[in-house]
Design a protein around this motif. Structure first.
Motif, PDB file in Angstrom:
ATOM      1  N   PHE A  68      -1.716   8.343   3.740  1.00  0.00           N
ATOM      2  CA  PHE A  68      -2.460   9.051   2.701  1.00  0.00           C
ATOM      3  C   PHE A  68      -2.953  10.407   3.215  1.00  0.00           C
ATOM      4  O   PHE A  68      -2.897  11.409   2.495  1.00  0.00           O
ATOM      5  CB  PHE A  68      -3.654   8.210   2.234  1.00  0.00           C
ATOM      6  CG  PHE A  68      -3.307   7.173   1.208  1.00  0.00           C
ATOM      7  CD1 PHE A  68      -2.153   6.416   1.316  1.00  0.00           C
ATOM      8  CD2 PHE A  68      -4.148   6.920   0.136  1.00  0.00           C
ATOM      9  CE1 PHE A  68      -1.826   5.442   0.380  1.00  0.00           C
ATOM     10  CE2 PHE A  68      -3.837   5.956  -0.814  1.00  0.00           C
ATOM     11  CZ  PHE A  68      -2.676   5.220  -0.686  1.00  0.00           C
ATOM     12  N   TRP A  74       0.685   9.452  -4.969  1.00  0.00           N
ATOM     13  CA  TRP A  74       0.870  10.813  -4.476  1.00  0.00           C
ATOM     14  C   TRP A  74       2.001  11.524  -5.198  1.00  0.00           C
ATOM     15  O   TRP A  74       1.988  12.750  -5.355  1.00  0.00           O
ATOM     16  CB  TRP A  74       1.101  10.805  -2.974  1.00  0.00           C
ATOM     17  CG  TRP A  74      -0.133  10.411  -2.233  1.00  0.00           C
ATOM     18  CD1 TRP A  74      -0.368   9.245  -1.573  1.00  0.00           C
ATOM     19  CD2 TRP A  74      -1.338  11.188  -2.099  1.00  0.00           C
ATOM     20  NE1 TRP A  74      -1.632   9.231  -1.037  1.00  0.00           N
ATOM     21  CE2 TRP A  74      -2.250  10.405  -1.345  1.00  0.00           C
ATOM     22  CE3 TRP A  74      -1.723  12.435  -2.540  1.00  0.00           C
ATOM     23  CZ2 TRP A  74      -3.518  10.860  -1.024  1.00  0.00           C
ATOM     24  CZ3 TRP A  74      -3.000  12.896  -2.224  1.00  0.00           C
ATOM     25  CH2 TRP A  74      -3.876  12.108  -1.475  1.00  0.00           C
ATOM     26  N   ALA A 123      -1.848   2.857   6.098  1.00  0.00           N
ATOM     27  CA  ALA A 123      -2.083   3.483   4.792  1.00  0.00           C
ATOM     28  C   ALA A 123      -2.929   4.736   4.943  1.00  0.00           C
ATOM     29  O   ALA A 123      -2.665   5.756   4.280  1.00  0.00           O
ATOM     30  CB  ALA A 123      -2.762   2.494   3.850  1.00  0.00           C
ATOM     31  N   TYR A 172      -1.806  13.972   1.634  1.00  0.00           N
ATOM     32  CA  TYR A 172      -2.799  14.908   1.107  1.00  0.00           C
ATOM     33  C   TYR A 172      -2.645  16.287   1.739  1.00  0.00           C
ATOM     34  O   TYR A 172      -2.656  17.316   1.038  1.00  0.00           O
ATOM     35  CB  TYR A 172      -4.196  14.355   1.357  1.00  0.00           C
ATOM     36  CG  TYR A 172      -5.316  15.210   0.814  1.00  0.00           C
ATOM     37  CD1 TYR A 172      -5.327  15.622  -0.511  1.00  0.00           C
ATOM     38  CD2 TYR A 172      -6.385  15.585   1.622  1.00  0.00           C
ATOM     39  CE1 TYR A 172      -6.362  16.397  -1.016  1.00  0.00           C
ATOM     40  CE2 TYR A 172      -7.429  16.351   1.119  1.00  0.00           C
ATOM     41  CZ  TYR A 172      -7.412  16.757  -0.193  1.00  0.00           C
ATOM     42  OH  TYR A 172      -8.430  17.523  -0.690  1.00  0.00           O
ATOM     43  N   ALA A 188      -8.206   9.413  -4.196  1.00  0.00           N
ATOM     44  CA  ALA A 188      -7.457   8.673  -3.173  1.00  0.00           C
ATOM     45  C   ALA A 188      -8.306   7.587  -2.519  1.00  0.00           C
ATOM     46  O   ALA A 188      -7.824   6.478  -2.270  1.00  0.00           O
ATOM     47  CB  ALA A 188      -6.925   9.635  -2.113  1.00  0.00           C
ATOM     48  N   SER A 189      -9.550   7.895  -2.218  1.00  0.00           N
ATOM     49  CA  SER A 189     -10.410   6.926  -1.545  1.00  0.00           C
ATOM     50  C   SER A 189     -10.680   5.715  -2.427  1.00  0.00           C
ATOM     51  O   SER A 189     -10.614   4.563  -1.972  1.00  0.00           O
ATOM     52  CB  SER A 189     -11.729   7.581  -1.132  1.00  0.00           C
ATOM     53  OG  SER A 189     -11.505   8.604  -0.189  1.00  0.00           O
ATOM     54  N   ALA A 243      -7.680   3.593  -2.652  1.00  0.00           N
ATOM     55  CA  ALA A 243      -7.535   2.783  -1.447  1.00  0.00           C
ATOM     56  C   ALA A 243      -8.485   1.591  -1.465  1.00  0.00           C
ATOM     57  O   ALA A 243      -8.123   0.488  -1.036  1.00  0.00           O
ATOM     58  CB  ALA A 243      -7.793   3.641  -0.203  1.00  0.00           C
ATOM     59  N   SER A 282       0.830  -1.209   0.000  1.00  0.00           N
ATOM     60  CA  SER A 282       0.000   0.000   0.000  1.00  0.00           C
ATOM     61  C   SER A 282       0.863   1.257   0.000  1.00  0.00           C
ATOM     62  O   SER A 282       0.564   2.228  -0.714  1.00  0.00           O
ATOM     63  CB  SER A 282      -0.923  -0.001   1.226  1.00  0.00           C
ATOM     64  OG  SER A 282      -1.795  -1.109   1.207  1.00  0.00           O
ATOM     65  N   GLU A 312      -9.313  12.929   5.715  1.00  0.00           N
ATOM     66  CA  GLU A 312      -8.905  12.115   4.575  1.00  0.00           C
ATOM     67  C   GLU A 312      -8.398  10.753   5.032  1.00  0.00           C
ATOM     68  O   GLU A 312      -8.691   9.725   4.415  1.00  0.00           O
ATOM     69  CB  GLU A 312      -7.820  12.842   3.782  1.00  0.00           C
ATOM     70  CG  GLU A 312      -7.306  12.097   2.565  1.00  0.00           C
ATOM     71  CD  GLU A 312      -8.307  12.054   1.425  1.00  0.00           C
ATOM     72  OE1 GLU A 312      -8.068  11.293   0.458  1.00  0.00           O
ATOM     73  OE2 GLU A 312      -9.340  12.769   1.488  1.00  0.00           O
ATOM     74  N   GLY A 326       1.026   3.668  -3.028  1.00  0.00           N
ATOM     75  CA  GLY A 326       0.577   4.988  -2.627  1.00  0.00           C
ATOM     76  C   GLY A 326       1.595   6.066  -2.917  1.00  0.00           C
ATOM     77  O   GLY A 326       1.243   7.192  -3.275  1.00  0.00           O
ATOM     78  N   SER A 327       2.886   5.741  -2.774  1.00  0.00           N
ATOM     79  CA  SER A 327       3.924   6.732  -3.071  1.00  0.00           C
ATOM     80  C   SER A 327       3.895   7.114  -4.550  1.00  0.00           C
ATOM     81  O   SER A 327       4.106   8.277  -4.903  1.00  0.00           O
ATOM     82  CB  SER A 327       5.298   6.189  -2.675  1.00  0.00           C
ATOM     83  OG  SER A 327       5.643   5.054  -3.465  1.00  0.00           O
ATOM     84  N   VAL A 365      -9.956   7.161   3.913  1.00  0.00           N
ATOM     85  CA  VAL A 365      -9.142   6.166   3.216  1.00  0.00           C
ATOM     86  C   VAL A 365      -9.217   4.810   3.913  1.00  0.00           C
ATOM     87  O   VAL A 365      -9.351   3.767   3.265  1.00  0.00           O
ATOM     88  CB  VAL A 365      -7.678   6.652   3.119  1.00  0.00           C
ATOM     89  CG1 VAL A 365      -6.740   5.500   2.765  1.00  0.00           C
ATOM     90  CG2 VAL A 365      -7.561   7.751   2.079  1.00  0.00           C
TER      91      VAL A 365
END
Length: 258
Positions: free
Chosen positions: A119, A42, A115, A123, A75-76, A79, A34, A162, A38-39, A166
């Motif tokens: 996140f 973003w 995560a 954000y 983002a959501s 996830a 994750s 956020e 995720g990196s 997530v």
């Protein structure tokens, strides 16, 4: 020849150690995947949030708001997809190797929380970067979309909201994957409904995400919701999502293909 005697305490200690190892392995596997994916997510938004204003400035234009509002929506769902993919690839090898559903649940929950924090922090930081860039270009900056009315603490509240959203989305994705694996296509699809309700409710509570705008349009929730009330509501939804995920994982079983 005498058989070795194992006491109940020794047996319980062995089970506890095995359970702990399984939980850590699941948390490490899901959490690292994750954070890695995720990196990239973003990082892409960082590049876009910087590049778009510079391009607009070069063309002689002015922007009143940045592009980070897109991350609020994306983002959501990213996830949720992570949750589904992670549990899909993990369930069979974990259970086939002797891991328990409880350790899978505990590890996946820990990974979702990590995560969510990552996140939410990303954000918030990218919002500050975008606002700073706008200031350097001599533009005014407004946070597009909605969000809880937090005054000077807006960036902290936005990051926390956020993060909660997530985690809820990720747990709903995991629960959906478990339901499909256990019940098959038809019942699994029907069980998407409670998960859908949870993501709608967390968007309503945080005033972020896809469904927050729908509530605003219907007049069921404005942007000026009290911060404390919104965060408490979001935490209640998070608790429900944790319970819903456990309800699906505790009964998960491996089904034969075909």
């Amino acid at each position: 020849m005498s058989a070795a005697t194992v006491t109940r305490a020794e047996r319980d200690a062995f089970v506890a150690r095995a359970q702990s190892r399984g939980t850590r392995r699941v948390a490490r596997s899901v959490g690292s995947a994750s954070l890695l994916l995720g990196s990239g997510f973003w990082g892409l938004f960082l590049v876009v949030s910087v590049a778009v204003p510079l391009v607009v400035r070069q063309a002689g234009g002015v922007m009143g708001g940045g592009v980070m509002t897109g991350a609020e929506y994306a983002a959501s769902w990213f996830a949720l997809s992570l949750g589904m993919i992670a549990l899909s690839g993990l369930t069979v090898p974990h259970l086939a190797a002797g891991g328990t559903r409880r350790s899978m649940y505990g590890g996946a929950l820990a990974a979702a929380l990590v995560a969510g924090v990552a996140f939410g922090l990303a954000y918030a930081v990218l919002l500050l970067v975008e606002r700073g860039l706008f200031g350097a270009l001599g533009w005014s900056w407004d946070q597009l979309g909605s969000g809880l009315d937090a005054g000077g603490a807006w960036v902290v509240v936005t990051g926390v909201a956020e993060a909660i959203g997530v985690v809820v989305y990720m747990l709903v994705g995991m629960a959906a994957q478990a339901a499909y694996r256990t019940h098959g296509v038809w019942t699994g699809t029907a069980l998407l409904v409670p998960g859908f309700v949870l993501v709608v409710l967390v968007d309503h509570a945080t005033r972020l995400g896809t469904f927050s705008d729908a509530f605003g349009t219907l007049g069921l929730g404005g942007d000026q919701a009290p911060v404390a009330l919104g965060l408490v509501q979001a935490l209640v939804v998070l608790a429900l999502a944790v319970g819903w995920f456990w309800w699906q994982v505790r009964a998960v079983r491996l089904r034969p293909a075909g």
